[in-house]
Write an enzyme that holds these catalytic residues in place. Structure first.
Site, PDB file in Angstrom:
ATOM      1  N   LYS A  53      43.688  46.373  40.110  1.00 43.08           N
ATOM      2  CA  LYS A  53      43.306  47.741  39.755  1.00 43.08           C
ATOM      3  C   LYS A  53      43.672  48.671  40.904  1.00 43.08           C
ATOM      4  O   LYS A  53      43.450  48.328  42.068  1.00 43.08           O
ATOM      5  CB  LYS A  53      41.799  47.791  39.475  1.00 43.08           C
ATOM      6  CG  LYS A  53      41.314  49.135  38.936  1.00 43.08           C
ATOM      7  CD  LYS A  53      39.818  49.081  38.653  1.00 43.08           C
ATOM      8  CE  LYS A  53      39.280  50.388  38.109  1.00 43.08           C
ATOM      9  NZ  LYS A  53      37.822  50.326  37.869  1.00 43.08           N
TER      10      LYS A  53
ATOM     11  N   SER B 195      32.584  49.130  34.027  1.00 42.15           N
ATOM     12  CA  SER B 195      34.042  49.320  34.061  1.00 42.15           C
ATOM     13  C   SER B 195      34.889  48.056  34.019  1.00 42.15           C
ATOM     14  O   SER B 195      36.103  48.142  33.873  1.00 42.15           O
ATOM     15  CB  SER B 195      34.436  50.143  35.282  1.00 42.15           C
ATOM     16  OG  SER B 195      34.195  51.513  35.053  1.00 42.15           O
TER      17      SER B 195
ATOM     18  N   SER C  33      36.394  51.928  33.234  1.00 40.08           N
ATOM     19  CA  SER C  33      37.594  52.466  33.841  1.00 40.08           C
ATOM     20  C   SER C  33      38.714  51.441  34.046  1.00 40.08           C
ATOM     21  O   SER C  33      39.876  51.821  34.133  1.00 40.08           O
ATOM     22  CB  SER C  33      37.261  53.106  35.186  1.00 40.08           C
ATOM     23  OG  SER C  33      36.785  52.128  36.092  1.00 40.08           O
TER      24      SER C  33
END
Lengths: 98, 474
Positions: free
Chosen positions: B65, B164, B140
């Site tokens: 990420k 997330s 996210s």
């Protein structure tokens, strides 16, 4: 308490947070903040007398260690290369005094 | 070789050059439609890593990420503010993976600064859902979950602050593990809300999640909140019989906007557990409905503080043509931050400002304890808690226009984060629209071995279910 957020309040917050905002943004955040604050006010329903505030979900204690020099992967030149403005090995900023 | 949906375990037995070449061909094929990466490495270049034949992750590709710092590799947090940022150091999680011989093939897209539940807040474009390209991948960590679901990488590392990792895993039909707060180091993670942030794996199988946790867990001198409680071999208990296991189901989770179809999948999963000999116990978590409100006060307070460092001086974006230093702060932060970041900075500044601190921040910190205590009391009666991961399957891109309705996507995951507990989302079925639905298994602090065991046994039992045959749309 937070039914309405005035233009002045939004401008004051933006000043505290050092964020420049356009007039359109100020109008939008007046509404958004009022909506969100209106929602979170439901917490007033909860009785929190004699409840200790909690900073994080796990039991943690203060951690100390010896202060010592550690050579990291990045070189000073690499660190400095990330600065948007520099001169002679220093980070350069705009003037502070008039 | 068929690369899609291959697990870490399967790939670890294959020729690594072939694995990597298959991985890049799949990325090339899918990425124009999926946009799960902000940065993809160009090819088979030698990457900064160790060869570690003893590790099961050696030579296996991974997506990271884009909020985790990677030395000499652009790290943007999917935010314009950090568009040109190349970190001079590795996050601890990244360093541990590289030491294990993992090969980073790119940086996954997410909501900018990890603010969001859909990746629509990314300054680099949305990552659609691999099962239906008109829908969101969640967030996210949407890019991380989509990349695994579409078979671009066998696993990825996401971060979870209020859901997330778990919510995008549920939306994309993959496994997502949020470890206990403090189990995995936050060093080198671009901070969102420091009392909540947790890195963790997104994988095809529960076993793979355990394999990755084995590598990334542990105390780190560079993150004072990491725990010195013992790191276990998380693969060891996976096959333990769950007969007699007490599963707590909180009654409060059946209101709160739960979609009928998600409720159906959840009920079927309860039947599966009962068939396996587990006992379902009704429990109560009385402060559940205050979770999102508490979360959005504490989290935005921490966000406004953490984003204070972006001043256009040391690194990242800097606005041109400012007349003095203070003017440069205002312009840099106006132009560099997107809409959601500004909204959270403003809200966080408000709840921390003098006159409102007690009414909002302190109040939320007290309710946080009550939410935490709800879970502690529940774990006196049950071994694990089972809930749906998210109230809905993946929603349409552009569907949730107002901030509060987007925040409600965290309704089942945020309370768990506030309490610092470990939780895993595992695929449990599909909606009528052929969208994946996950269930969330929550355990006591530092008992990742227990939730992994329960998740693995469920996954095994559901291995031959009809919905397992569904295929992604890319």
């Amino acid at each position: 308490m937070a039914e309405k957020i005035s233009k002045e309040e939004v401008e004051y917050l933006a000043k505290l947070a050092r964020v420049g905002l356009t007039d359109a943004e100020i109008t939008k955040y007046r509404k958004d903040l009022a909506d969100i604050l209106g929602y979170v006010e439901k917490l007033n329903e909860v009785n929190t007398d004699n409840v200790e505030p909690m900073a994080q979900g796990i039991k943690a204690k203060n951690v100390t260690r010896e202060d010592r020099i550690e050579i990291l992967e990045g070189t000073p030149a690499e660190l400095l290369s990330e600065a948007p403005s520099k001169e002679d090995g220093f980070i350069k900023v705009k003037s502070i005094f008039e | 070789m068929e690369f899609i949906n291959k697990t870490i375990k399967e790939l670890s037995k294959k020729d690594k050059r072939e694995v990597l070449s298959d991985c890049f061909s799949r990325i090339k094929e899918v990425e124009p439609k999926l946009h799960a990466f902000v940065t993809v490495l160009s090819g088979l270049e030698e990457v900064d890593r160790k060869d570690n034949p003893k590790s099961i992750l050696n030579g296996i590709p991974v997506g990271i990420k884009d909020v985790l710092c990677t030395r000499n590799l652009r790290t943007t947090a999917s935010a314009k503010m950090l568009d040109g940022f190349t970190p001079p150091y590795n996050a601890t999680v990244v360093k541990k993976l590289k030491d294990a011989g993992a090969i980073i093939v790119g940086k996954n897209n997410c909501d900018a600064w990890a603010h969001g539940a859909s990746t629509e807040n990314s300054d680099y474009g949305v990552t659609p859902n691999p099962w239906d390209l008109e829908r969101v991948s969640g967030g996210s960590s949407g890019g991380s979950a989509a990349a695994v679901a579409a078979g671009e990488v066998p696993y990825s590392i996401g971060t979870d602050t209020g859901g997330s990792i778990r919510q995008p895993a549920s939306f994309c039909g993959v496994v997502g593990l949020k470890p206990t707060y403090g189990r995995v180091s936050r060093y080198g993670l671009i901070a969102m809300a420091s009392s909540l942030d947790c890195p963790g794996p997104i994988t095809h199988t529960v076993e793979d999640a355990a394999i990755v946790l084995n590598v990334i867990a542990g105390k780190d001198e560079k993150d004072a909140t990491t725990s010195d409680s013992q790191v276990l071999d998380y693969t060891k208990d996976l096959n333990k019989d769950i007969k007699g296991l007490k599963i707590g189901v909180p009654k409060e989770y059946f209101g709160l906007g739960l979609f009928d179809e998600v409720g159906e999948v959840f009920k079927k999963s309860l039947e599966t557990f009962e068939k396996m000999g587990a006992e379902v116990v009704n429990i109560t978590l009385p402060h559940t409905e205050y979770g999102v409100a508490t979360y959005y006060i504490i989290q935005t307070a921490e966000v406004s503080s953490n984003l204070g460092r972006y001043d256009g001086v040391k690194y990242g974006f800097s606005a041109k043509d400012s007349k003095d230093l203070i003017d440069s702060y205002f312009k840099t932060r106006d132009e560099g931050f997107g809409d959601e970041a500004k909204r959270r900075i403003m809200l966080g500044t408000y709840v921390l400002s003098s006159g409102y601190y007690d009414a909002y921040y302190l109040k939320a910190a007290k309710v946080r304890r009550l939410i935490h205590d709800d879970f502690v009391k529940a774990f006196e009666k049950v071994d694990i808690i089972l809930t749906p991961t998210a109230p809905t399957p993946a929603f349409k891109i552009g569907e949730k226009a107002d901030p509060v309705s987007m925040y409600m996507a965290d309704v089942f995951t945020a309370p768990v984060s506030l309490a610092g507990l470990p939780a895993i989302s595992v695929p449990a079925g599909f909606s009528a629209d052929k969208l994946p639905v996950g269930i969330q298994i929550v355990g006591p602090h530092f008992e990742e071995n227990k939730i992994l065991n329960v998740a693995h046994m469920f996954e095994k039992e559901a291995a031959n279910a009809d919905w397992r045959k569904n295929k992604v749309a890319v």
